[in-house]
Scaffold this motif. Structure first.
Motif, PDB file in Angstrom:
ATOM      1  N   VAL A   4      17.281 -13.205 -28.637  1.00 46.08           N
ATOM      2  CA  VAL A   4      18.653 -12.706 -28.540  1.00 46.08           C
ATOM      3  C   VAL A   4      18.709 -11.427 -29.371  1.00 46.08           C
ATOM      4  N   VAL A   5      19.257 -10.362 -28.774  1.00 44.19           N
ATOM      5  CA  VAL A   5      19.284  -9.071 -29.459  1.00 44.19           C
ATOM      6  C   VAL A   5      20.711  -8.530 -29.563  1.00 44.19           C
ATOM      7  N   MET A   6      20.902  -7.693 -30.577  1.00 44.21           N
ATOM      8  CA  MET A   6      22.128  -6.912 -30.747  1.00 44.21           C
ATOM      9  C   MET A   6      21.718  -5.546 -31.287  1.00 44.21           C
ATOM     10  N   ASP A   7      22.649  -4.598 -31.226  1.00 45.45           N
ATOM     11  CA  ASP A   7      22.342  -3.249 -31.732  1.00 45.45           C
ATOM     12  C   ASP A   7      23.521  -2.693 -32.527  1.00 45.45           C
ATOM     13  N   PRO A   8      23.827  -3.301 -33.683  1.00 46.74           N
ATOM     14  CA  PRO A   8      24.945  -2.813 -34.487  1.00 46.74           C
ATOM     15  C   PRO A   8      24.642  -1.446 -35.109  1.00 46.74           C
ATOM     16  N   GLN A   9      25.716  -0.692 -35.342  1.00 40.50           N
ATOM     17  CA  GLN A   9      25.567   0.583 -36.040  1.00 40.50           C
ATOM     18  C   GLN A   9      25.045   0.310 -37.453  1.00 40.50           C
TER      19      GLN A   9
END
Length: 177
Positions: free
Chosen positions: A132-137
């Motif tokens: 599971v991936v995310m790309d937060p600032q």
């Protein structure tokens, strides 16, 4: 209802939820990290962005004690996104997710941690996600701390990958395995 964990519940988005989304996505405190303060969403924009698109995103409302407090979406990563992020095993089942708690009274109460942990459990269990991936600032320190508490780790810096308030922002690719 997709799932419930104590007082937290996640259900699929309904048309009548557009009022909540418009409220939250007009709040500068929410927009600071989601969409941008220069991009408030009225009802027309909410309907266009969240209801008129045909894609693989599953859009959901977060409820706490039966009150709508935020939004979460998840989606299988397409081949182009996998390549962009550096994933080469085409057999890996990779999901992305994005979320925000729109009601500021529910911030800093551990609900985000409960939400992210519960969604990861749902994706790895019901959807058999390998990753599971995310790309937060990178500047969103509060969110990154929450995600790391939930078992995510930073794997790759994504320089200038998100246009936010007229400026390209660096993001972290973070993953849960």
């Amino acid at each position: 209802m997709l799932f419930q964990s104590g007082s937290l519940a996640v259900r699929e988005l309904e048309q009548s939820d557009n009022i909540w989304l418009s409220k939250w996505l007009s709040d500068p405190a929410v927009l600071e990290f989601y969409a941008g303060r220069d991009d408030p969403h009225d009802l027309d924009k909410v309907n266009e962005v969240f209801y008129a698109q045909e894609d693989d995103e599953v859009r959901c409302i977060i409820e706490y004690d039966a009150k709508a407090i935020g939004y979460i979406q998840f989606y299988p990563l397409d081949d182009e996104s996998k390549r962009e992020y550096g994933y080469t095993d085409e057999n890996e089942n990779i999901y992305g997710m994005d979320q925000f708690i729109g009601e500021a009274d529910y911030w800093n109460r551990g609900i985000g941690t409960l939400l992210v942990t519960s969604m990861v459990n749902y994706l790895t269990g019901d959807k058999q996600a390998d990753v599971v991936v995310m790309d937060p600032q990178t500047r969103n320190a509060r969110a990154i701390r929450c995600y790391e508490k939930c078992g995510f780790r930073k794997v790759k810096l994504l320089p200038q990958s998100e246009l936010h308030e007229g400026k390209y922002q660096d993001c972290w690719l973070i993953e849960y395995r």
